[in-house]
Design a protein around this motif. Structure first.
Motif, PDB file in Angstrom:
ATOM      1  N   VAL A   1     -59.404 -41.021  19.023  1.00  0.00           N
ATOM      2  CA  VAL A   1     -59.303 -41.075  20.481  1.00  0.00           C
ATOM      3  C   VAL A   1     -58.603 -39.840  21.037  1.00  0.00           C
ATOM      4  N   GLU A   2     -57.288 -39.755  20.845  1.00  0.00           N
ATOM      5  CA  GLU A   2     -56.489 -38.718  21.504  1.00  0.00           C
ATOM      6  C   GLU A   2     -56.897 -37.309  21.064  1.00  0.00           C
ATOM      7  N   TYR A   3     -57.090 -37.130  19.774  1.00  0.00           N
ATOM      8  CA  TYR A   3     -57.428 -35.796  19.271  1.00  0.00           C
ATOM      9  C   TYR A   3     -58.670 -35.847  18.385  1.00  0.00           C
ATOM     10  N   ASN A   4     -59.726 -36.501  18.886  1.00  0.00           N
ATOM     11  CA  ASN A   4     -60.998 -36.337  18.192  1.00  0.00           C
ATOM     12  C   ASN A   4     -61.487 -34.919  18.467  1.00  0.00           C
ATOM     13  N   ASN A   5     -62.496 -34.483  17.748  1.00  0.00           N
ATOM     14  CA  ASN A   5     -62.907 -33.080  17.836  1.00  0.00           C
ATOM     15  C   ASN A   5     -63.349 -32.693  19.240  1.00  0.00           C
ATOM     16  N   TYR A   6     -63.959 -33.629  19.955  1.00  0.00           N
ATOM     17  CA  TYR A   6     -64.381 -33.360  21.328  1.00  0.00           C
ATOM     18  C   TYR A   6     -63.167 -33.163  22.231  1.00  0.00           C
ATOM     19  N   SER A   7     -62.159 -34.035  22.073  1.00  0.00           N
ATOM     20  CA  SER A   7     -60.946 -33.933  22.899  1.00  0.00           C
ATOM     21  C   SER A   7     -60.197 -32.633  22.624  1.00  0.00           C
ATOM     22  N   ILE A   8     -60.143 -32.220  21.345  1.00  0.00           N
ATOM     23  CA  ILE A   8     -59.463 -30.965  21.015  1.00  0.00           C
ATOM     24  C   ILE A   8     -60.140 -29.798  21.721  1.00  0.00           C
ATOM     25  N   THR A   9     -61.467 -29.804  21.727  1.00  0.00           N
ATOM     26  CA  THR A   9     -62.213 -28.737  22.412  1.00  0.00           C
ATOM     27  C   THR A   9     -61.888 -28.721  23.896  1.00  0.00           C
ATOM     28  N   LEU A  10     -61.783 -29.908  24.487  1.00  0.00           N
ATOM     29  CA  LEU A  10     -61.424 -30.009  25.906  1.00  0.00           C
ATOM     30  C   LEU A  10     -60.021 -29.446  26.162  1.00  0.00           C
ATOM     31  N   TYR A  11     -59.050 -29.879  25.371  1.00  0.00           N
ATOM     32  CA  TYR A  11     -57.673 -29.418  25.561  1.00  0.00           C
ATOM     33  C   TYR A  11     -57.573 -27.901  25.407  1.00  0.00           C
ATOM     34  N   GLU A  12     -58.252 -27.381  24.383  1.00  0.00           N
ATOM     35  CA  GLU A  12     -58.172 -25.943  24.151  1.00  0.00           C
ATOM     36  C   GLU A  12     -58.883 -25.151  25.249  1.00  0.00           C
ATOM     37  N   ARG A  13     -59.849 -25.759  25.900  1.00  0.00           N
ATOM     38  CA  ARG A  13     -60.504 -25.089  27.032  1.00  0.00           C
ATOM     39  C   ARG A  13     -59.494 -24.864  28.154  1.00  0.00           C
ATOM     40  N   ILE A  14     -58.546 -25.791  28.273  1.00  0.00           N
ATOM     41  CA  ILE A  14     -57.539 -25.700  29.334  1.00  0.00           C
ATOM     42  C   ILE A  14     -56.335 -24.881  28.886  1.00  0.00           C
ATOM     43  N   TYR A  15     -55.829 -25.151  27.685  1.00  0.00           N
ATOM     44  CA  TYR A  15     -54.590 -24.512  27.221  1.00  0.00           C
ATOM     45  C   TYR A  15     -54.812 -23.188  26.490  1.00  0.00           C
ATOM     46  N   GLY A  16     -56.028 -22.977  25.996  1.00  0.00           N
ATOM     47  CA  GLY A  16     -56.305 -21.790  25.192  1.00  0.00           C
ATOM     48  C   GLY A  16     -56.404 -22.147  23.724  1.00  0.00           C
ATOM     49  N   GLN A  17     -57.175 -21.371  22.967  1.00  0.00           N
ATOM     50  CA  GLN A  17     -57.396 -21.667  21.551  1.00  0.00           C
ATOM     51  C   GLN A  17     -56.082 -21.721  20.789  1.00  0.00           C
ATOM     52  N   GLY A  18     -55.934 -22.791  20.017  1.00  0.00           N
ATOM     53  CA  GLY A  18     -54.733 -22.962  19.201  1.00  0.00           C
ATOM     54  C   GLY A  18     -53.659 -23.799  19.862  1.00  0.00           C
ATOM     55  N   PHE A  19     -53.883 -24.191  21.122  1.00  0.00           N
ATOM     56  CA  PHE A  19     -52.830 -24.901  21.864  1.00  0.00           C
ATOM     57  C   PHE A  19     -53.359 -26.203  22.466  1.00  0.00           C
TER      58      PHE A  19
ATOM     59  N   GLN B   1     -37.489 -15.327   7.800  1.00  0.00           N
ATOM     60  CA  GLN B   1     -36.989 -16.685   8.033  1.00  0.00           C
ATOM     61  C   GLN B   1     -38.110 -17.701   7.802  1.00  0.00           C
ATOM     62  N   LYS B   2     -37.704 -18.921   7.491  1.00  0.00           N
ATOM     63  CA  LYS B   2     -38.660 -19.999   7.235  1.00  0.00           C
ATOM     64  C   LYS B   2     -38.583 -21.015   8.374  1.00  0.00           C
ATOM     65  N   VAL B   3     -39.728 -21.279   8.985  1.00  0.00           N
ATOM     66  CA  VAL B   3     -39.810 -22.147  10.168  1.00  0.00           C
ATOM     67  C   VAL B   3     -40.642 -23.376   9.844  1.00  0.00           C
ATOM     68  N   LEU B   4     -40.164 -24.548  10.260  1.00  0.00           N
ATOM     69  CA  LEU B   4     -40.949 -25.784  10.187  1.00  0.00           C
ATOM     70  C   LEU B   4     -41.365 -26.164  11.599  1.00  0.00           C
ATOM     71  N   ASP B   5     -42.668 -26.290  11.830  1.00  0.00           N
ATOM     72  CA  ASP B   5     -43.189 -26.726  13.131  1.00  0.00           C
ATOM     73  C   ASP B   5     -43.658 -28.168  12.980  1.00  0.00           C
ATOM     74  N   VAL B   6     -42.976 -29.083  13.652  1.00  0.00           N
ATOM     75  CA  VAL B   6     -43.286 -30.509  13.556  1.00  0.00           C
ATOM     76  C   VAL B   6     -44.181 -30.898  14.735  1.00  0.00           C
ATOM     77  N   GLY B   7     -45.408 -31.332  14.409  1.00  0.00           N
ATOM     78  CA  GLY B   7     -46.385 -31.599  15.458  1.00  0.00           C
ATOM     79  C   GLY B   7     -47.072 -30.307  15.870  1.00  0.00           C
ATOM     80  N   CYS B   8     -47.575 -29.571  14.871  1.00  0.00           N
ATOM     81  CA  CYS B   8     -48.056 -28.201  15.099  1.00  0.00           C
ATOM     82  C   CYS B   8     -49.397 -28.117  15.791  1.00  0.00           C
ATOM     83  N   GLY B   9     -50.116 -29.247  15.897  1.00  0.00           N
ATOM     84  CA  GLY B   9     -51.415 -29.208  16.557  1.00  0.00           C
ATOM     85  C   GLY B   9     -52.388 -28.295  15.837  1.00  0.00           C
ATOM     86  N   THR B  10     -53.089 -27.465  16.604  1.00  0.00           N
ATOM     87  CA  THR B  10     -54.092 -26.576  16.009  1.00  0.00           C
ATOM     88  C   THR B  10     -53.516 -25.213  15.639  1.00  0.00           C
ATOM     89  N   GLY B  11     -52.189 -25.085  15.677  1.00  0.00           N
ATOM     90  CA  GLY B  11     -51.529 -23.958  15.019  1.00  0.00           C
ATOM     91  C   GLY B  11     -51.294 -22.692  15.819  1.00  0.00           C
TER      92      GLY B  11
END
Length: 493
Positions: A246-264, A286-296
């Motif tokens: 639902v929230e992040y199916n492939n279609y929804s990810i494409t929609l979100y990235e259309r608004i926020y930009g690729q990777g966001f 330095q070593k960074v941990l991103d929790v909830g990184c989404g599409t990176g």
């Protein structure tokens, strides 16, 4: 390919290929890499550390080769069957590991019906670089057989090279299938079986990640492993299923990235990321941990601009798969893993920075997770979180319904800060960034309205109206002070 040109079938071609590359039965030959010895020292313990508990359990190792992993598995397993279709390789394995009395060795092709295991008899099926030497149909058939062989709650671990080869060994021809990771995820997600008692089983993804040794040593994200667990089909895996269907199916990810930009997939995309990352004062190495990184997108930005190593984790299989695919060829130190942050563990003092953008609202028990963050950070390490908060006043009916529908767990900023302090953090600062939130929303609305015709053409008018309505509702809640966008920074002294 030379063998294919002579009309040789797939299995025979693979056998010819491996007989040729197994002539000296060395680690270099098995890994097809001139730096195999050095890689093996770092990679092998990493792979073994990813496995579920196998103390006293029954383990089936498919494509065991000369036994690079057989010895490590044998040290813990109750009983281990090592299988490979190259006779010289399995004999070498037996020479090396035959002193383990709990190990049996078998020369057999995993695609052959002659390789038969009793239904529900295995606790862990392990393979390393096996499926990429099978055809699509052979992978699908083997996956179905694996599910039958597993005990209830048993595990499958496999690791494959995706997209392209990693090793630098010269090859006359190369029959390997360098698939996209989503192929393997799809095949194993779709596996189902029914037992004699009428129970239905499927596989639940426990984890999917890049092999860190290859990211660190080769800036290569194409070495990917999966861990699956056999579960009853009616078992509720609620939140992850909601995210990916639902929230992040492939279609929804494409929609979100259309608004926020690729990777966001969160407010402000790259623009807010640049402003917020500036608070971290990142240093090379330095070593960074991103929790909830989404599409990176944020992880690529940090790695490429500050020369840091980034580990990105997210519960959404779809988003992690997309992030891994986009990492290929970038030559930056970013690795991704599909994992539940509330169940994940890291050694103490692992990270210089822990970073999370608009993900903590999904976590009910934030205090316990914040205590884990504190342990995982090195002394002097920094935690940065952006998250949605609510005012200290009672929410309106509309906002209360929004929180309930999303299953969100929101706090006022004071309570949020106190949780960080209670977790052990020092120098906790909490900044209300709602003005930046509103500014970003308006910028996104303007861009959406400017792109209206193209958006409707690529998606639908219903999607356009839905997103415009949602953004305007966020603006109303933000302007009234009900929905707050908080920036929290804390240190481990």
């Amino acid at each position: 390919m030379a063998a294919a040109a002579q009309g040789v079938d797939e299995r025979q071609m693979q056998k010819i290929y491996w007989i040729e590359h197994s002539a000296d039965l060395s680690v270099e030959a098995m890994m097809l890499d001139s730096k195999a010895a050095d890689l093996d020292k770092e990679e092998r313990p990493e792979v073994l550390s990813l496995l579920p508990e196998i103390e006293g359990k029954s383990v089936l190792e498919l494509g065991a080769g000369i036994g690079r992993f057989t010895g490590g598995l044998a040290k813990k397993a109750g009983q281990l069957l090592a299988v490979d279709f190259i006779e010289s390789a399995i004999k070498k394995n037996e020479q090396i590991n035959g002193h383990h009395k709990n190990v049996k060795f078998m020369c057999a092709d995993v695609t052959s019906p002659d390789l038969h295991m009793s239904e529900g008899s295995i606790d862990l099926i392990f393979s390393n670089w096996l499926l990429m030497y099978l055809s699509d149909k052979e992978v699908e058939n083997l996956a179905e057989r694996m599910v039958k062989w597993l005990k209830d709650d048993g595990f499958i671990f496999f690791r494959e090279s995706c997209f392209h080869q990693s090793g630098d060994s010269k090859r006359k021809y190369n029959p390997t299938h360098y698939r996209e990771p989503r192929y393997y995820t799809k095949v194993f997600k779709e596996c189902h079986m029914n037992n004699g008692s009428g129970n239905s089983f499927e596989l639940s993804l426990v984890g999917c990640k890049c092999i860190g040794a290859y990211v660190r040593n080769k800036k290569n994200q194409n070495q990917i492993c999966w861990i699956w667990r056999k579960v009853r089909s009616q078992d509720d895996r609620g939140f992850q299923r909601f995210l990916d269907s639902v929230e992040y199916n492939n279609y929804s990810i494409t929609l979100y990235e259309r608004i926020y930009g690729q990777g966001f997939v969160s407010t402000g995309g790259s623009e807010t990321t640049k402003q917020i990352v500036a608070n971290l004062d990142l240093k090379p190495g330095q070593k960074v941990l991103d929790v909830g990184c989404g599409t990176g997108g944020g992880d690529f930005y940090m790695a490429e601009n500050f020369d840091v190593e980034v580990v990105g984790i997210d519960l959404s299989i779809n988003m992690i798969s997309l992030a891994i695919e986009r990492a290929i060829g970038l030559k930056c130190a970013v690795e991704f893993e599909c994992a539940d942050c509330t169940k994940k563990t890291y050694p103490e003092n692992t990270f210089d920075v822990i970073y999370s953008r608009d993900s903590m609202l999904h976590i009910q028990d934030k205090l316990t997770l914040f205590r884990s963050f504190y342990k995982w950070l090195k002394p002097g390490g920094k935690l940065l979180i952006t998250d949605y908060c609510k005012s200290a006043e009672s929410p309106s009916l509309e906002f209360a319904e929004y929180i309930k529908e999303g299953g969100y767990h929101l706090h006022d900023m004071k309570a949020y800060s106190q949780m960080l302090k209670n977790a052990g953090f020092d120098d906790v600062t909490a900044d209300d960034q709602t003005k930046l939130f509103l500014k970003s929303l308006q910028w996104e609305l303007n861009a959406l309205e400017k792109d209206k015709d193209g958006f409707i053409q690529d998606f639908s008018e219903e999607d356009y109206n839905k997103f415009v309505g949602r953004w305007k509702a966020k603006q109303t809640r933000g302007a009234s002070g009900e929905q707050i966008w908080g920036l929290f920074v804390a240190k481990k002294n």
